[in-house]
Design a protein around this motif. Structure first.
Motif, mmCIF file in Angstrom:
data_model
loop_
_atom_site.group_PDB
_atom_site.id
_atom_site.type_symbol
_atom_site.label_atom_id
_atom_site.label_comp_id
_atom_site.label_asym_id
_atom_site.label_seq_id
_atom_site.Cartn_x
_atom_site.Cartn_y
_atom_site.Cartn_z
ATOM 1 N N TYR A 11 0.828 -1.205 0.000
ATOM 2 C CA TYR A 11 0.000 0.000 0.000
ATOM 3 C C TYR A 11 0.863 1.256 0.000
ATOM 4 O O TYR A 11 0.605 2.203 -0.759
ATOM 5 C CB TYR A 11 -0.926 0.009 1.211
ATOM 6 C CG TYR A 11 -1.923 1.140 1.158
ATOM 7 C CD1 TYR A 11 -3.140 0.975 0.506
ATOM 8 C CD2 TYR A 11 -1.639 2.381 1.721
ATOM 9 C CE1 TYR A 11 -4.053 2.015 0.426
ATOM 10 C CE2 TYR A 11 -2.542 3.429 1.642
ATOM 11 C CZ TYR A 11 -3.745 3.241 0.995
ATOM 12 O OH TYR A 11 -4.636 4.270 0.901
ATOM 13 N N VAL A 12 1.877 1.288 0.838
ATOM 14 C CA VAL A 12 2.718 2.482 0.925
ATOM 15 C C VAL A 12 3.422 2.738 -0.406
ATOM 16 O O VAL A 12 3.451 3.878 -0.906
ATOM 17 C CB VAL A 12 3.738 2.340 2.062
ATOM 18 C CG1 VAL A 12 4.724 3.498 2.056
ATOM 19 C CG2 VAL A 12 3.024 2.275 3.409
ATOM 20 N N LYS B 243 2.893 19.059 0.294
ATOM 21 C CA LYS B 243 1.986 17.943 0.548
ATOM 22 C C LYS B 243 2.632 16.622 0.134
ATOM 23 O O LYS B 243 2.512 15.613 0.845
ATOM 24 C CB LYS B 243 0.684 18.153 -0.222
ATOM 25 C CG LYS B 243 -0.149 19.319 0.274
ATOM 26 C CD LYS B 243 -1.418 19.464 -0.563
ATOM 27 C CE LYS B 243 -2.250 20.646 -0.078
ATOM 28 N NZ LYS B 243 -3.481 20.835 -0.898
ATOM 29 N N LEU B 244 3.316 16.635 -1.014
ATOM 30 C CA LEU B 244 3.981 15.426 -1.477
ATOM 31 C C LEU B 244 5.049 14.984 -0.490
ATOM 32 O O LEU B 244 5.138 13.793 -0.135
ATOM 33 C CB LEU B 244 4.604 15.679 -2.855
ATOM 34 C CG LEU B 244 5.481 14.551 -3.416
ATOM 35 C CD1 LEU B 244 4.636 13.313 -3.699
ATOM 36 C CD2 LEU B 244 6.201 14.998 -4.687
ATOM 37 N N MET B 245 5.842 15.896 -0.008
ATOM 38 C CA MET B 245 6.920 15.536 0.907
ATOM 39 C C MET B 245 6.387 15.071 2.257
ATOM 40 O O MET B 245 7.016 14.247 2.934
ATOM 41 C CB MET B 245 7.857 16.726 1.100
ATOM 42 C CG MET B 245 8.669 17.076 -0.138
ATOM 43 S SD MET B 245 9.546 15.656 -0.832
ATOM 44 C CE MET B 245 10.599 15.186 0.537
ATOM 45 N N THR B 246 5.235 15.569 2.668
ATOM 46 C CA THR B 246 4.619 15.086 3.911
ATOM 47 C C THR B 246 4.283 13.608 3.796
ATOM 48 O O THR B 246 4.554 12.804 4.706
ATOM 49 C CB THR B 246 3.348 15.893 4.223
ATOM 50 O OG1 THR B 246 3.686 17.276 4.364
ATOM 51 C CG2 THR B 246 2.694 15.392 5.500
ATOM 52 N N GLU B 247 3.702 13.225 2.669
ATOM 53 C CA GLU B 247 3.369 11.809 2.445
ATOM 54 C C GLU B 247 4.646 10.971 2.282
ATOM 55 O O GLU B 247 4.730 9.859 2.807
ATOM 56 C CB GLU B 247 2.504 11.681 1.197
ATOM 57 C CG GLU B 247 1.217 12.484 1.227
ATOM 58 C CD GLU B 247 0.103 11.772 1.950
ATOM 59 O OE1 GLU B 247 -0.215 10.640 1.589
ATOM 60 O OE2 GLU B 247 -0.453 12.370 2.894
ATOM 61 N N VAL B 248 5.618 11.500 1.563
ATOM 62 C CA VAL B 248 6.868 10.767 1.330
ATOM 63 C C VAL B 248 7.588 10.501 2.645
ATOM 64 O O VAL B 248 8.053 9.390 2.908
ATOM 65 C CB VAL B 248 7.770 11.546 0.355
ATOM 66 C CG1 VAL B 248 9.185 10.981 0.359
ATOM 67 C CG2 VAL B 248 7.200 11.488 -1.050
ATOM 68 N N ASN B 249 7.692 11.500 3.483
ATOM 69 C CA ASN B 249 8.380 11.334 4.764
ATOM 70 C C ASN B 249 7.680 10.333 5.663
ATOM 71 O O ASN B 249 8.317 9.667 6.486
ATOM 72 C CB ASN B 249 8.504 12.685 5.463
ATOM 73 C CG ASN B 249 9.453 13.629 4.762
ATOM 74 O OD1 ASN B 249 10.413 13.195 4.127
ATOM 75 N ND2 ASN B 249 9.197 14.923 4.848
ATOM 76 N N ALA B 250 6.355 10.221 5.517
ATOM 77 C CA ALA B 250 5.604 9.268 6.339
ATOM 78 C C ALA B 250 5.828 7.825 5.886
ATOM 79 O O ALA B 250 5.792 6.900 6.709
ATOM 80 C CB ALA B 250 4.118 9.600 6.301
ATOM 81 N N GLY B 251 6.061 7.619 4.591
ATOM 82 C CA GLY B 251 6.141 6.243 4.099
ATOM 83 C C GLY B 251 7.486 5.793 3.578
ATOM 84 O O GLY B 251 7.640 4.638 3.176
#
Length: 474
Positions: free
Chosen positions: A161-162, A184-192
């Motif tokens: 999923y990630v 926003k993209l980097m927020t998701e990238v850093n999380a996964g």
């Protein structure tokens, strides 16, 4: 009494008249009494009927009240108070965003909680941090994608999923004026990023600089990058396809700094010689990339020369695919010279490059002394009968090659006979494709029978070794 007085009656007549009047009065009185009696009887009958009707109504009303009582009793019986654990499960599912700790829920209740969750309300950054439950991630994957190939993601639903979620973000990204989209993209990238091992991008219309982003992926081992465009319909635009020079510079920077990448696939990117030159500058400083796929591009002789310099250097490449490019004799000869001095390459493909006899012979001569290469693909490389004898020498002298593909060339029946004789002295070769040549079908069938027998024996041998290894481990 005179006859002129008619009003005077005799006493007898009066008595008779009185008797008749009494009888009449008596009769009238009796009739009235009879009428009153009949009326009373009628009223009594009516009253009785009313009483009977009232009694029936009372019975019916009593029955209705009884039925209502029974229904109320049924409702009381069926209105069971929910179990406490069911209430807790429902509460956990409804308040997931407040307390997203599914891993602390006992296993017997986890399925029920996961089934009650609303995927549209799940925050990616929160889920990746707090949830490891494979049942949770399995549900998210199956509801979002119709086809889920778990084997391509390390048999982990969370990793699947990630990875696929971030891939879709990269493909759909477009820059904004004030950088909100990038944030926003980097927020998701850093999380996964900690869960990503493979990045596969089929289109990158934004030509986003991935060098700084992917460098922070600590476990990234595979990069499949294609600068294409998907689902265009009637809006086809040729300029949307292909890698730009700035993209090549970005990749060179990534390769030079990466310490985890092992496989890179850059096929179908319209790569030219200049882009390859830039990419090779990064490959020359990399000591982790083992597999490189540059097939189906526009690499010419200049690009082939630059790649040959990488092979001569401190390269750790074990697989190199240059199939379906525009490499001719000059570039092929440079690659042949590089193979003579290379000891790491295990698989090499030059299929569908018009290198001709001169370069083909150079490659085969170089491999006569090479002891590392096990697979060679020279399909459709414009080889003529002049190169047939060199193929025979290669089969006779090289003892490391196990797979050869020389299909779609111009070898003759005499070459087929010579190859069959050389195969007798080479027990290492397990498969060879000579279709689409001028070799006779009977010779091809004999070669196939010999190689199929060898392949079956080798498979049994490897299976036995595998089993022995398990027995020793146990």
């Amino acid at each position: 009494m005179s006859e002129a007085d008619p009003e005077v009656a005799s006493p007898e007549a009066e008595v008779e008249a009185e008797g008749e009047g009494g009888e009449q009065e008596t009769a009238d009185k009796s009739g009235a009494e009879q009428e009153q009696k009949e009326t009373a009887d009628a009223n009594a009958d009516k009253g009785g009927e009313d009483e009977d009707g009232g009694g029936d109504d009372a019975v019916e009303e009593g029955a209705d009240e009884g039925e209502d009582d029974e229904e109320d009793l049924d409702q009381i019986v069926t209105a069971v108070v929910p179990r406490l654990d069911d209430l807790v499960v429902k509460c956990l599912a409804e308040n997931y965003d407040v307390y997203p700790a599914l891993d602390r829920i006992p296993p017997e209740y986890l399925d029920n909680v996961v089934a009650l969750l609303d995927p549209s309300q799940i925050v990616f950054t929160v889920a990746t941090k707090f949830i490891e439950s494979e049942k949770f991630w399995k549900r998210l994957c199956q509801e979002r994608w119709p086809i889920c190939e778990l084997a391509n993601h390390g048999m982990s639903w969370k990793r699947m999923y990630v990875e696929r979620h971030l891939w879709s973000l990269f493909e759909a990204y477009y820059p904004s004026n004030h950088g909100q989209n990038f944030e926003k993209l980097m927020t998701e990238v850093n999380a996964g990023k900690s869960f990503v091992h493979t990045v596969t991008i089929q289109q990158l219309l934004s030509h986003l600089d991935l060098s700084d982003i992917l460098t922070n992926f600590p476990h990234l081992t595979t990069l499949n990058l294609k600068y294409g465009a998907r689902k265009l319909g009637m809006d086809y635009d040729k300029s949307l396809f292909g890698m730009h020079l700035k993209d090549a510079m970005m990749l060179a920077k990534l390769f030079a700094s990466s310490r985890s990448l092992t496989r890179v696939c850059l096929n179908e990117n319209l790569l030219g010689d200049e882009s390859v030159h830039i990419i090779c500058s990064g490959l020359a400083r990399n000591d982790t990339i083992l597999q490189l796929d540059l097939s189906h591009n526009k690499i010419g002789d200049v690009g082939a020369k630059r790649i040959s310099r990488v092979l001569r250097g401190m390269s750790v490449l074990t697989e190199l695919d240059l199939g379906d490019n525009n490499i001719h004799s000059e570039g092929g000869q440079e690659l042949g010279n590089a193979l003579a001095n290379n000891s790491t390459l295990r698989s090499f493909s030059m299929k569908l490059n018009p290198i001709g006899d001169q370069a083909g012979i150079k490659i085969m001569e170089a491999l006569q002394t090479n002891t590392s290469l096990t697979s060679l693909n020279m399909c459709g490389t414009s080889l003529t009968p002049d190169a047939g004898s060199h193929l025979t020498d290669l089969i006779s002298q090289n003892k490391s090659l196990t797979h050869l593909d020389f299909s779609c060339n111009d070898f003759t029946p005499d070459d087929g006979t010579a190859i069959k004789g050389a195969l007798v002295s080479n027990s290492a070769l397990l498969s060879m494709d000579l279709r689409r040549n001028k070799i006779e079908d009977d010779a091809l069938k004999e070669l196939s029978n010999v190689l199929n027998t060898r392949y079956a024996e080798d498979k049994r041998r490897r299976r036995k070794l595998y089993q022995q290894g398990w027995d020793e481990a146990l």
